[in-house]
Design a protein around this motif. Structure first.
Motif, PDB file in Angstrom:
ATOM      1  N   ARG A 138       4.041 -69.492  -1.113  1.00  0.00           N
ATOM      2  CA  ARG A 138       3.851 -69.473   1.108  1.00  0.00           C
ATOM      3  C   ARG A 138       5.083 -69.090   1.093  1.00  0.00           C
ATOM      4  O   ARG A 138       5.205 -68.188   2.292  1.00  0.00           O
ATOM      5  N   ASP A 139       6.231 -69.536   0.962  1.00  0.00           N
ATOM      6  CA  ASP A 139       7.012 -69.138   2.095  1.00  0.00           C
ATOM      7  C   ASP A 139       7.588 -67.385   1.461  1.00  0.00           C
ATOM      8  O   ASP A 139       8.691 -67.389   2.485  1.00  0.00           O
ATOM      9  N   PHE A 140       7.103 -67.050   0.801  1.00  0.00           N
ATOM     10  CA  PHE A 140       7.136 -65.993   0.171  1.00  0.00           C
ATOM     11  C   PHE A 140       6.712 -64.666   0.652  1.00  0.00           C
ATOM     12  O   PHE A 140       6.873 -63.833   1.324  1.00  0.00           O
ATOM     13  N   THR A 141       5.280 -64.979   0.933  1.00  0.00           N
ATOM     14  CA  THR A 141       4.422 -64.267   1.700  1.00  0.00           C
ATOM     15  C   THR A 141       4.218 -64.291   2.908  1.00  0.00           C
ATOM     16  O   THR A 141       4.378 -62.998   3.464  1.00  0.00           O
ATOM     17  N   ARG A 142       5.140 -65.285   3.749  1.00  0.00           N
ATOM     18  CA  ARG A 142       5.577 -65.200   5.099  1.00  0.00           C
ATOM     19  C   ARG A 142       6.882 -64.487   5.288  1.00  0.00           C
ATOM     20  O   ARG A 142       6.988 -63.564   6.170  1.00  0.00           O
ATOM     21  N   ILE A 143       7.561 -64.042   4.521  1.00  0.00           N
ATOM     22  CA  ILE A 143       8.552 -63.431   4.204  1.00  0.00           C
ATOM     23  C   ILE A 143       8.698 -62.187   4.501  1.00  0.00           C
ATOM     24  O   ILE A 143       8.713 -61.245   5.507  1.00  0.00           O
ATOM     25  N   ALA A 144       7.179 -62.040   3.187  1.00  0.00           N
ATOM     26  CA  ALA A 144       7.012 -60.884   3.105  1.00  0.00           C
ATOM     27  C   ALA A 144       5.351 -60.320   4.012  1.00  0.00           C
ATOM     28  O   ALA A 144       5.529 -58.850   4.700  1.00  0.00           O
ATOM     29  N   ALA A 145       5.316 -60.801   4.714  1.00  0.00           N
ATOM     30  CA  ALA A 145       4.953 -60.335   6.618  1.00  0.00           C
ATOM     31  C   ALA A 145       5.158 -59.531   6.933  1.00  0.00           C
ATOM     32  O   ALA A 145       5.101 -59.495   8.603  1.00  0.00           O
ATOM     33  N   SER A 146       6.490 -59.421   6.744  1.00  0.00           N
ATOM     34  CA  SER A 146       7.766 -58.757   8.043  1.00  0.00           C
ATOM     35  C   SER A 146       6.952 -57.560   8.348  1.00  0.00           C
ATOM     36  O   SER A 146       6.416 -56.538   6.917  1.00  0.00           O
ATOM     37  N   ASP A 147       7.725 -56.649   9.345  1.00  0.00           N
ATOM     38  CA  ASP A 147       7.190 -55.335  10.200  1.00  0.00           C
ATOM     39  C   ASP A 147       8.122 -54.571   8.696  1.00  0.00           C
ATOM     40  O   ASP A 147       8.995 -54.320   8.160  1.00  0.00           O
ATOM     41  N   PRO A 148       6.468 -54.002   7.953  1.00  0.00           N
ATOM     42  CA  PRO A 148       7.222 -53.224   7.161  1.00  0.00           C
ATOM     43  C   PRO A 148       7.986 -51.500   7.715  1.00  0.00           C
ATOM     44  O   PRO A 148       8.768 -51.304   5.891  1.00  0.00           O
ATOM     45  N   VAL A 149       7.581 -51.101   8.170  1.00  0.00           N
ATOM     46  CA  VAL A 149       8.223 -49.506   8.712  1.00  0.00           C
ATOM     47  C   VAL A 149      10.594 -50.303   9.092  1.00  0.00           C
ATOM     48  O   VAL A 149      11.097 -50.072   8.581  1.00  0.00           O
ATOM     49  N   MET A 150      10.156 -51.931  10.154  1.00  0.00           N
ATOM     50  CA  MET A 150      12.053 -52.299   9.689  1.00  0.00           C
ATOM     51  C   MET A 150      12.384 -51.901   8.747  1.00  0.00           C
ATOM     52  O   MET A 150      13.983 -51.529   8.542  1.00  0.00           O
ATOM     53  N   TRP A 151      11.295 -52.675   7.837  1.00  0.00           N
ATOM     54  CA  TRP A 151      12.240 -53.088   6.677  1.00  0.00           C
ATOM     55  C   TRP A 151      12.106 -51.620   5.422  1.00  0.00           C
ATOM     56  O   TRP A 151      13.951 -51.547   5.097  1.00  0.00           O
ATOM     57  N   ARG A 152      11.669 -50.735   4.953  1.00  0.00           N
ATOM     58  CA  ARG A 152      11.985 -49.858   5.047  1.00  0.00           C
ATOM     59  C   ARG A 152      13.344 -48.964   5.417  1.00  0.00           C
ATOM     60  O   ARG A 152      13.589 -48.973   4.069  1.00  0.00           O
ATOM     61  N   ASP A 153      13.786 -48.786   6.369  1.00  0.00           N
ATOM     62  CA  ASP A 153      14.695 -48.403   7.032  1.00  0.00           C
ATOM     63  C   ASP A 153      15.867 -49.351   6.381  1.00  0.00           C
ATOM     64  O   ASP A 153      16.816 -48.684   6.527  1.00  0.00           O
ATOM     65  N   VAL A 154      15.472 -50.507   6.858  1.00  0.00           N
ATOM     66  CA  VAL A 154      16.549 -51.489   6.562  1.00  0.00           C
ATOM     67  C   VAL A 154      17.944 -50.733   4.384  1.00  0.00           C
ATOM     68  O   VAL A 154      18.126 -50.673   4.873  1.00  0.00           O
ATOM     69  N   PHE A 155      16.493 -50.530   4.010  1.00  0.00           N
ATOM     70  CA  PHE A 155      17.037 -50.299   2.272  1.00  0.00           C
ATOM     71  C   PHE A 155      16.947 -49.359   2.544  1.00  0.00           C
ATOM     72  O   PHE A 155      18.246 -48.782   1.550  1.00  0.00           O
ATOM     73  N   LEU A 156      16.720 -48.101   3.136  1.00  0.00           N
ATOM     74  CA  LEU A 156      17.199 -46.238   3.335  1.00  0.00           C
ATOM     75  C   LEU A 156      18.319 -46.685   3.721  1.00  0.00           C
ATOM     76  O   LEU A 156      19.276 -45.804   2.910  1.00  0.00           O
ATOM     77  N   ASN A 157      19.371 -47.190   4.286  1.00  0.00           N
ATOM     78  CA  ASN A 157      20.508 -47.596   4.886  1.00  0.00           C
ATOM     79  C   ASN A 157      21.401 -48.050   4.545  1.00  0.00           C
ATOM     80  O   ASN A 157      22.768 -47.892   5.180  1.00  0.00           O
ATOM     81  N   ASN A 158      20.542 -48.756   3.441  1.00  0.00           N
ATOM     82  CA  ASN A 158      21.893 -49.804   3.622  1.00  0.00           C
ATOM     83  C   ASN A 158      21.544 -49.634   1.855  1.00  0.00           C
ATOM     84  O   ASN A 158      22.264 -51.139   1.432  1.00  0.00           O
ATOM     85  N   ARG A 159      21.904 -48.662   1.491  1.00  0.00           N
ATOM     86  CA  ARG A 159      21.041 -49.217   0.007  1.00  0.00           C
ATOM     87  C   ARG A 159      22.242 -49.049  -1.053  1.00  0.00           C
ATOM     88  O   ARG A 159      21.904 -49.609  -1.957  1.00  0.00           O
ATOM     89  N   ASP A 160      23.521 -49.102  -0.519  1.00  0.00           N
ATOM     90  CA  ASP A 160      24.892 -48.822  -1.873  1.00  0.00           C
ATOM     91  C   ASP A 160      25.281 -50.454  -1.507  1.00  0.00           C
ATOM     92  O   ASP A 160      24.994 -51.034  -2.614  1.00  0.00           O
ATOM     93  N   ALA A 161      25.197 -50.792  -0.772  1.00  0.00           N
ATOM     94  CA  ALA A 161      25.065 -52.528  -0.435  1.00  0.00           C
ATOM     95  C   ALA A 161      24.426 -53.668  -0.835  1.00  0.00           C
ATOM     96  O   ALA A 161      24.519 -54.697  -2.016  1.00  0.00           O
ATOM     97  N   VAL A 162      22.717 -53.379  -1.001  1.00  0.00           N
ATOM     98  CA  VAL A 162      21.846 -54.225  -1.679  1.00  0.00           C
ATOM     99  C   VAL A 162      21.410 -53.515  -3.295  1.00  0.00           C
ATOM    100  O   VAL A 162      21.583 -54.182  -3.871  1.00  0.00           O
TER     101      VAL A 162
END
Length: 311
Positions: free
Chosen positions: A226-250
């Protein structure tokens, strides 16, 4: 506060964070006038109905005369928002943001700067899985960290600008700290970005497993899932941009995580209880350290109220 940190602020992007800033600034007297703008007309209408502040018809109208402009848009949209805002900003105003990737934020904001304004990227380490102007609340930032990553510049009054922005966030209840943008991105890659990536993936995996019905996944969800699903409910646009723009560290953190996960996989396969016990015990100490630091509650179920049928 005895007087506002800023006479007028402009908030660009009225989602969870933007609306929470507006509510907090009004609740705690951190700003005099509050102007808001969102590129989505529907969001502007909803924000106006909530009484969050003055709803501007254009980006330029929102930022004109503001002492501080706060860009609350996805990281991928920062460049366009900054380029549109800067020409209409007054001399000596502050341009900041709330994105969780500060290296890219600094590049986007600096690219738009014209030598008249102060560029101070920032990131409130606070949020929920909800989005939209209705999701905001004034206490979101109370007790949370707000990281500022000032960039070098030759605009007069830089120290005063940093002090005013610090005072603003402290008025909203945040604990403010400054650090290098690259360090911020490495730290957040492991403490925020990778956990979100794991959550997105484990929820998708559960729903893709051929041996498990989706209805069973929902019906028998234990607390961890349930806790994983809560986190996974976050804004997909925001998180797409996070991973694309912090790719090296991630990717660096993901590589280390994959190695450690493989070690646990071997321990399970070989029945190596000692390794499992050692790693699980070590993980518990991190949880205790987070609680001792005041970053979470030790209450049962993370302090959440029990469901009504269990009360």
């Amino acid at each position: 506060m005895t007087e506002p940190a800023f006479s007028r602020i402009a908030i660009v992007g009225v989602g969870l964070i933007g609306s929470s800033i507006a509510r907090g600034a009004r609740e705690y007297g951190a700003a005099g006038e509050i102007a808001l703008y969102d590129a989505d007309p529907d969001v502007r209408t909803r924000a106006g109905a909530l009484g969050l502040g003055e709803i501007a018809p254009t980006l330029e109208a929102a930022v004109a005369g503001a002492d501080c402009v706060i860009l609350c848009v996805p990281v991928g949209a920062l460049g366009g928002a900054a380029a549109g805002a800067v020409p209409a900003m007054k001399d000596g105003a502050i341009l900041t943001d709330v994105g969780s990737v500060k290296g890219e934020a600094a590049r986007a904001l600096q690219a738009a700067a014209d030598g008249r304004i102060h560029v101070i990227p920032g990131h409130p380490i606070a949020g929920t899985e909800q989005s939209g102007p209705e999701a905001g609340f004034p206490t979101l930032f109370r007790g949370a960290w707000h990281i500022l990553t000032p960039v070098e510049g030759n605009v007069a009054g830089a120290d005063e600008a940093l002090a005013r922005l610090t005072a603003f966030w402290r008025a909203l209840g945040a604990k403010v700290e400054s650090m290098d943008a690259a360090r911020h991105d490495r730290v957040l890659a492991i403490t925020s970005h990778l956990p979100h990536l794991i959550a997105f993936n484990i929820v998708a995996t559960a729903f893709d497993m051929e041996t498990v019905e989706q209805g069973e996944v929902v019906k028998y969800s234990a607390g961890g899932f349930r806790d994983f699903t809560r986190i996974a409910a976050s804004d997909p646009v925001m998180w797409r941009d996070v991973f694309l723009n912090n790719r090296d560290a991630v990717l660096e953190c993901l590589g280390r995580f994959s190695e450690d996960l493989a070690a646990l996989q071997r321990a399970i396969r070989w029945g190596d209880g000692d390794t499992l016990m050692r790693e699980f015990t070590r993980a518990r100490t991190i949880r205790k350290a987070i609680i001792d630091a005041g970053q979470d509650s030790a209450s049962v179920n993370f302090g959440r109220n029990a469901p009504k049928d269990e009360a």
